[in-house]
Design a protein around this motif. Sequence first.
Motif, mmCIF file in Angstrom:
data_model
loop_
_atom_site.group_PDB
_atom_site.id
_atom_site.type_symbol
_atom_site.label_atom_id
_atom_site.label_comp_id
_atom_site.label_asym_id
_atom_site.label_seq_id
_atom_site.Cartn_x
_atom_site.Cartn_y
_atom_site.Cartn_z
ATOM 1 N N ASP A 92 0.861 -1.181 0.000
ATOM 2 C CA ASP A 92 0.000 0.000 0.000
ATOM 3 C C ASP A 92 0.893 1.226 0.000
ATOM 4 O O ASP A 92 1.798 1.352 0.825
ATOM 5 N N LEU A 93 0.639 2.138 -0.945
ATOM 6 C CA LEU A 93 1.515 3.290 -1.134
ATOM 7 C C LEU A 93 0.912 4.610 -0.681
ATOM 8 O O LEU A 93 1.654 5.549 -0.385
ATOM 9 N N GLY A 94 -0.415 4.718 -0.683
ATOM 10 C CA GLY A 94 -1.026 5.985 -0.322
ATOM 11 C C GLY A 94 -2.530 5.896 -0.393
ATOM 12 O O GLY A 94 -3.095 4.917 -0.885
ATOM 13 N N THR A 95 -3.162 6.936 0.100
ATOM 14 C CA THR A 95 -4.615 6.962 0.145
ATOM 15 C C THR A 95 -5.112 8.398 0.076
ATOM 16 O O THR A 95 -4.396 9.340 0.434
ATOM 17 N N VAL A 96 -6.340 8.545 -0.390
ATOM 18 C CA VAL A 96 -7.019 9.841 -0.400
ATOM 19 C C VAL A 96 -8.511 9.575 -0.347
ATOM 20 O O VAL A 96 -8.996 8.577 -0.882
ATOM 21 N N GLY A 97 -9.229 10.476 0.305
ATOM 22 C CA GLY A 97 -10.678 10.341 0.401
ATOM 23 C C GLY A 97 -11.384 11.539 -0.195
ATOM 24 O O GLY A 97 -10.776 12.576 -0.467
ATOM 25 N N ALA A 98 -12.685 11.364 -0.400
ATOM 26 C CA ALA A 98 -13.523 12.452 -0.902
ATOM 27 C C ALA A 98 -14.925 12.261 -0.353
ATOM 28 O O ALA A 98 -15.404 11.130 -0.222
ATOM 29 N N VAL A 99 -15.564 13.369 -0.033
ATOM 30 C CA VAL A 99 -16.965 13.345 0.396
ATOM 31 C C VAL A 99 -17.723 14.394 -0.396
ATOM 32 O O VAL A 99 -17.169 15.428 -0.776
ATOM 33 N N ALA A 100 -18.974 14.097 -0.655
ATOM 34 C CA ALA A 100 -19.847 15.050 -1.334
ATOM 35 C C ALA A 100 -20.435 15.992 -0.294
ATOM 36 O O ALA A 100 -20.906 15.551 0.752
#
Length: 164
Positions: A67-75
């Motif tokens: 696992d290298l990285g992560t990002v999230g998003a919300v409306a």
Amino acid sequence: MDIESVRIHQLGPDDWHRFRRIRLLALAEAPYAFASTLAWAEARTEYDWRDLLAARTQFLATTGDHDLGTVGAVAENTGAHLISMWVAPKARGTGVSDLLVGSVVDWATAAGHSGIHLEVSDGNAAAERLYHRHGFRRTGVAGLISPEDPRLEFEMRLTLPANP
């Protein structure tokens, strides 16, 4: 690392253990970049992690078994909100962060959002350069990270093209 080998996965509630693992790594390695704390995240239950993933869109960058990285998003009412961005130190400067930001831009565009906003903590110049490279600009809005954390963070926004 070959950027061509990197894959971006969208996580769902059943992937809670993968998200928990990378989130704990992020909070341990870069506590200055987040309003959350490692202790708070460690105290979350499986249900909490599943609920979190059900309430957001979360992407995970991997290569092979790593696992290298992560990002999230919300409306939100004002468009999409990019959150929880982190890339492992060994993958920084390789293009992984660009793939992750691009995944949020693609998701927000497909969902018909007019824009994406985010907050970047004062002094996190590398993150600000990354977002700027993708078209995000400071809005002039700044505030404290939280009542318990008096550091400043700055809002940045990207206006997306209108869908036909």
